[in-house]
Enzyme design. Structure first.
Site, PDB file in Angstrom:
ATOM      1  N   LYS A 189       0.842  -1.207   0.000  1.00 50.05           N
ATOM      2  CA  LYS A 189       0.000   0.000   0.000  1.00 50.05           C
ATOM      3  C   LYS A 189       0.873   1.251   0.000  1.00 50.05           C
ATOM      4  CE  LYS A 189      -1.953   2.664   3.036  1.00 50.05           C
ATOM      5  NZ  LYS A 189      -1.855   3.941   2.283  1.00 50.05           N
ATOM      6  N   GLU A 263      10.490   1.078   9.983  1.00 51.16           N
ATOM      7  CA  GLU A 263      11.433   2.161   9.691  1.00 51.16           C
ATOM      8  C   GLU A 263      10.696   3.455   9.984  1.00 51.16           C
ATOM      9  OE1 GLU A 263      14.457   1.715   9.069  1.00 51.16           O
ATOM     10  OE2 GLU A 263      14.559  -0.364   8.404  1.00 51.16           O
ATOM     11  N   CYS A 302      13.817  10.760   6.413  1.00 53.25           N
ATOM     12  CA  CYS A 302      13.740  10.290   7.806  1.00 53.25           C
ATOM     13  C   CYS A 302      15.050  10.561   8.540  1.00 53.25           C
ATOM     14  CB  CYS A 302      13.400   8.812   7.841  1.00 53.25           C
ATOM     15  SG  CYS A 302      14.406   7.854   6.715  1.00 53.25           S
ATOM     16  N   GLU A 403       9.886  15.705  15.078  1.00 51.97           N
ATOM     17  CA  GLU A 403      10.224  15.585  13.661  1.00 51.97           C
ATOM     18  C   GLU A 403       9.380  16.570  12.844  1.00 51.97           C
ATOM     19  OE1 GLU A 403       9.194  11.890  11.677  1.00 51.97           O
ATOM     20  OE2 GLU A 403      11.188  11.866  10.768  1.00 51.97           O
TER      21      GLU A 403
HETATM   22  P1  NAD Z   1       2.524   7.852   8.121  1.00 54.17           P
HETATM   23  O1  NAD Z   1       2.839   6.950   9.261  1.00 54.17           O
HETATM   24  O2  NAD Z   1       1.491   8.887   8.304  1.00 54.17           O
HETATM   25  O3  NAD Z   1       2.047   6.995   6.859  1.00 54.17           O
HETATM   26  C1  NAD Z   1       2.844   5.980   6.322  1.00 54.17           C
HETATM   27  C2  NAD Z   1       1.954   4.960   5.677  1.00 54.17           C
HETATM   28  O4  NAD Z   1       1.166   4.345   6.679  1.00 54.17           O
HETATM   29  C3  NAD Z   1       0.985   5.531   4.656  1.00 54.17           C
HETATM   30  O5  NAD Z   1       0.884   4.628   3.574  1.00 54.17           O
HETATM   31  C4  NAD Z   1      -0.320   5.586   5.440  1.00 54.17           C
HETATM   32  O6  NAD Z   1      -1.472   5.511   4.623  1.00 54.17           O
HETATM   33  C5  NAD Z   1      -0.188   4.361   6.310  1.00 54.17           C
HETATM   34  N1  NAD Z   1      -0.991   4.381   7.522  1.00 54.17           N
HETATM   35  C6  NAD Z   1      -1.351   5.459   8.269  1.00 54.17           C
HETATM   36  N2  NAD Z   1      -2.111   5.048   9.321  1.00 54.17           N
HETATM   37  C7  NAD Z   1      -2.197   3.695   9.254  1.00 54.17           C
HETATM   38  C8  NAD Z   1      -2.831   2.704  10.047  1.00 54.17           C
HETATM   39  N3  NAD Z   1      -3.531   3.015  11.140  1.00 54.17           N
HETATM   40  N4  NAD Z   1      -2.711   1.411   9.667  1.00 54.17           N
HETATM   41  C9  NAD Z   1      -1.992   1.070   8.573  1.00 54.17           C
HETATM   42  N5  NAD Z   1      -1.399   1.966   7.770  1.00 54.17           N
HETATM   43  C10 NAD Z   1      -1.490   3.265   8.111  1.00 54.17           C
HETATM   44  O7  NAD Z   1       3.910   8.467   7.672  1.00 54.17           O
HETATM   45  P2  NAD Z   1       4.143   9.518   6.493  1.00 54.17           P
HETATM   46  O8  NAD Z   1       3.737  10.844   7.007  1.00 54.17           O
HETATM   47  O9  NAD Z   1       3.557   9.003   5.233  1.00 54.17           O
HETATM   48  O10 NAD Z   1       5.714   9.430   6.304  1.00 54.17           O
HETATM   49  C11 NAD Z   1       6.598  10.244   6.957  1.00 54.17           C
HETATM   50  C12 NAD Z   1       7.251   9.462   8.089  1.00 54.17           C
HETATM   51  O11 NAD Z   1       7.969   8.356   7.554  1.00 54.17           O
HETATM   52  C13 NAD Z   1       8.273  10.282   8.831  1.00 54.17           C
HETATM   53  O12 NAD Z   1       8.110  10.086  10.197  1.00 54.17           O
HETATM   54  C14 NAD Z   1       9.605   9.699   8.377  1.00 54.17           C
HETATM   55  O13 NAD Z   1      10.634   9.856   9.286  1.00 54.17           O
HETATM   56  C15 NAD Z   1       9.243   8.279   8.161  1.00 54.17           C
HETATM   57  N6  NAD Z   1      10.197   7.625   7.266  1.00 54.17           N
HETATM   58  C16 NAD Z   1      11.084   6.739   7.801  1.00 54.17           C
HETATM   59  C17 NAD Z   1      12.018   6.115   6.988  1.00 54.17           C
HETATM   60  C18 NAD Z   1      12.994   5.140   7.569  1.00 54.17           C
HETATM   61  O14 NAD Z   1      13.589   4.388   6.804  1.00 54.17           O
HETATM   62  N7  NAD Z   1      13.173   5.107   8.867  1.00 54.17           N
HETATM   63  C19 NAD Z   1      12.051   6.390   5.622  1.00 54.17           C
HETATM   64  C20 NAD Z   1      11.132   7.298   5.106  1.00 54.17           C
HETATM   65  C21 NAD Z   1      10.200   7.909   5.948  1.00 54.17           C
END
Ligand code: NAD
Length: 499
Positions: A189, A263, A302, A403
């Site tokens: 997804k 991650e 991230c 963040e």
């Molecule tokens: P997010 O957690 O809001 O969303 C990530 C994904 O999770 C999306 O596809 C979203 O639709 C899904 N999601 C949201 N709620 C959910 C739930 N209850 N159940 C299942 N899926 C759900 O994060 P974001 O805002 O899209 O991304 C930014 C974040 O990602 C930042 O915190 C960043 O640091 C992190 N990030 C981490 C890495 C790493 O490798 N550590 C890499 C890239 C981004």
């Protein structure tokens, strides 16, 4: 060409479909509830395509397709899978411009980064895991004269993957390449903010994979991500996203006793020791560049070096120079290859960053440069642009602890080595860190003392496929990339044979 045409306009290298369905069982599949959502480009703020809005029924359909494909795919040989992965890598490499423009239009990032970093890395990840799976060996040990123990690596079966919006294609590839190499089928997804470019990719490589091996269901977090992550028909969930969402993913997975890879977020320190200005010009230049990398990918990384720690004795001189250098970052149309910083990925993200700039100001932090929306005018008028922003303050402030995920760096001074390490580790997160010094003793001590899964010394933002990447503390569980990633997508079968 220095400016690519907008997708869909005459002369562009990619034309999006007006509407995308889910990719299930090797074909476009309408959403069960018949609903679609609008997808906006951050470049101009305009809607450019519609995307299927997935629900639990679509996840079940994708899992049906994945389970139907699994008996054949999980028993392919590593060599067969490696050949396919290499062909996928070749196909991406042959279509760099198309994918780069699709990614930039969907996400807002500068096309030169997509062309020069994201996509070459994606190619390399497929090639790396193609090689890795062929090189993987089982183990055999003689337990006693009569008994031998064999250890086999077996695929998990069908896995769920959920990715964020900051590197839509690369984050997808980081998950797909090892999962496929290890012999798993996938339901993935994408993030609702950036669903389109990965659909362009899947269409491009569709003929290379048996139907049902990779399925993509688009939609929102709770509505579509939760039915996937909490589904008893997946053998693992791999998630990249916010720490708060990561906690929920762990809860879902615990119901089914399946492994998770998380991650999550970061607040990475970038530490500049005082000898950084004492060496040759090339090193000093590299260190200045290292500071400005907080604005790479508009800060939506991230591991963004979002906290800069500068030794007091060089603080003023250092900051004057890097602030001037930051002011030379070229902002503009992300489709222009001269542009260094593009648009934030969504209007929500833009608002979040601006609200943190307000928070920082209210907390008493001092803005050195930036601090506002970037008004670029013309066709970019409605796009989501923020000025690269440097704050000075102290590590207890929210802009140092939370963040922001934007082009905002919070800078503070430290007195000595112990002070630097204490500030660096004073955070919930532990994803990345930078250390700048040519003192070998400091390099060794600091890189061991910093609580983070990745420490860059005298550089930053390098993500080779063969280096393990992941977080300490609230930044996650498990690692991505490297050979060890195969272990995350396999289970070990132990067979004891007695004669
Ligand atoms: P997010 O957690 O809001 O969303 C990530 C994904 O999770 C999306 O596809 C979203 O639709 C899904 N999601 C949201 N709620 C959910 C739930 N209850 N159940 C299942 N899926 C759900 O994060 P974001 O805002 O899209 O991304 C930014 C974040 O990602 C930042 O915190 C960043 O640091 C992190 N990030 C981490 C890495 C790493 O490798 N550590 C890499 C890239 C981004």
């Amino acid at each position: 060409m220095s400016v690519y045409a907008n997708p869909g306009t005459d002369g562009s290298v990619v034309s999006f479909k007006p509407r995308y369905e889910h990719w299930i069982g090797g074909e476009w599949t309408a959403p069960a509830k018949g609903q679609y959502f609008e997808n906006v480009t951050p470049v101009t703020g305009q809607v450019f395509t519609e995307i299927a809005r997935g629900t639990a029924e679509d996840i079940e359909a994708a899992l049906d397709a994945a389970h139907a494909a699994a008996p054949a795919w999980t028993t392919t040989s590593p060599t067969e899978r490696a050949i396919i992965l290499n062909k996928i890598a070749d196909r991406i490499e042959e279509n760099l411009e198309l994918l780069a423009v699709a990614e930039t239009w969907d996400n807002g990032k500068a096309v030169r980064e997509t062309l020069n970093a994201d996509l070459p890395l994606a190619v390399d990840h497929f090639r790396y895991f193609a090689g890795a799976i062929r090189a993987q060996e089982g183990t055999l040990s003689q337990l006693d004269n009569d008994t031998t123990a064999y250890h086999f690596h077996e695929p998990l079966g069908v896995v769920g993957q959920i990715i964020p919006w900051n590197f839509p294609i690369l984050m997808g590839v980081w998950k797909l390449a090892p999962a496929l190499a290890a012999g798993n089928c996938v339901v993935l997804k994408p993030a609702e903010q950036t669903p389109a470019s990965i659909l362009v990719l899947i269409e491009l490589i569709a003929d290379l994979l048996p139907p049902g091996v990779v399925n993509i269901v688009n939609g929102f977090g709770v509505e579509c991500g939760k039915p996937l992550a909490s589904n008893p028909r997946i053998a693992k969930v791999a998630f990249t996203g916010e720490t708060t969402t990561g906690r929920l993913i762990m809860q879902y997975a615990s119901q089914n006793i399946i492994p998770v890879t998380l991650e999550l977020g970061g607040k990475s320190p970038n530490i500049f020791f005082d000898d950084v200005m004492a060496h040759d010009d090339a090193y000093w230049d590299k260190a200045q560049e290292g500071f400005t990398l907080f604005a790479l990918n508009q800060g939506e990384v991230c591991t963004c070096p979002s906290r800069a720690l500068i030794q007091s004795s060089i603080y003023d001189r250092f900051l004057d120079t890097v602030a001037e250098r930051t002011s030379r970052i070229v902002q503009g149309n992300p489709l222009d290859t001269e542009t260094m910083m593009g648009a934030q990925a969504s209007n929500d993200q833009l608002e979040k960053i601006l609200s943190y700039i307000d928070i920082g100001t209210q907390e008493g932090a001092k803005i050195r440069i930036g601090g506002a929306r970037a008004e670029l005018g013309g066709e970019l008028e409605g796009g989501f642009y923020v000025q690269p922003t440097i704050f000075e303050g102290d590590n207890s402030m929210r802009i140092f602890q939370e963040e922001i995920f934007g082009p905002v760096v919070a800078v503070t001074a430290f007195d000595d080595y112990d002070d630097a390490i204490a500030i660096a580790n004073d955070t919930l997160y532990g994803l990345g860190a930078g250390v700048w010094t040519r003192n070998g003793n400091t390099v060794y001590r600091a890189s061991r003392a910093i609580q983070a899964g990745r420490v860059w010394v005298n550089h930053f933002h390098n993500y080779p496929a063969h280096s393990a990447f992941g977080g300490y503390k609230s930044s996650g569980i498990g690692r991505e990339n490297h050979l060890m990633m195969l272990d995350h997508y396999q289970q070990t079968k132990n067979v004891l044979v007695s004669y």
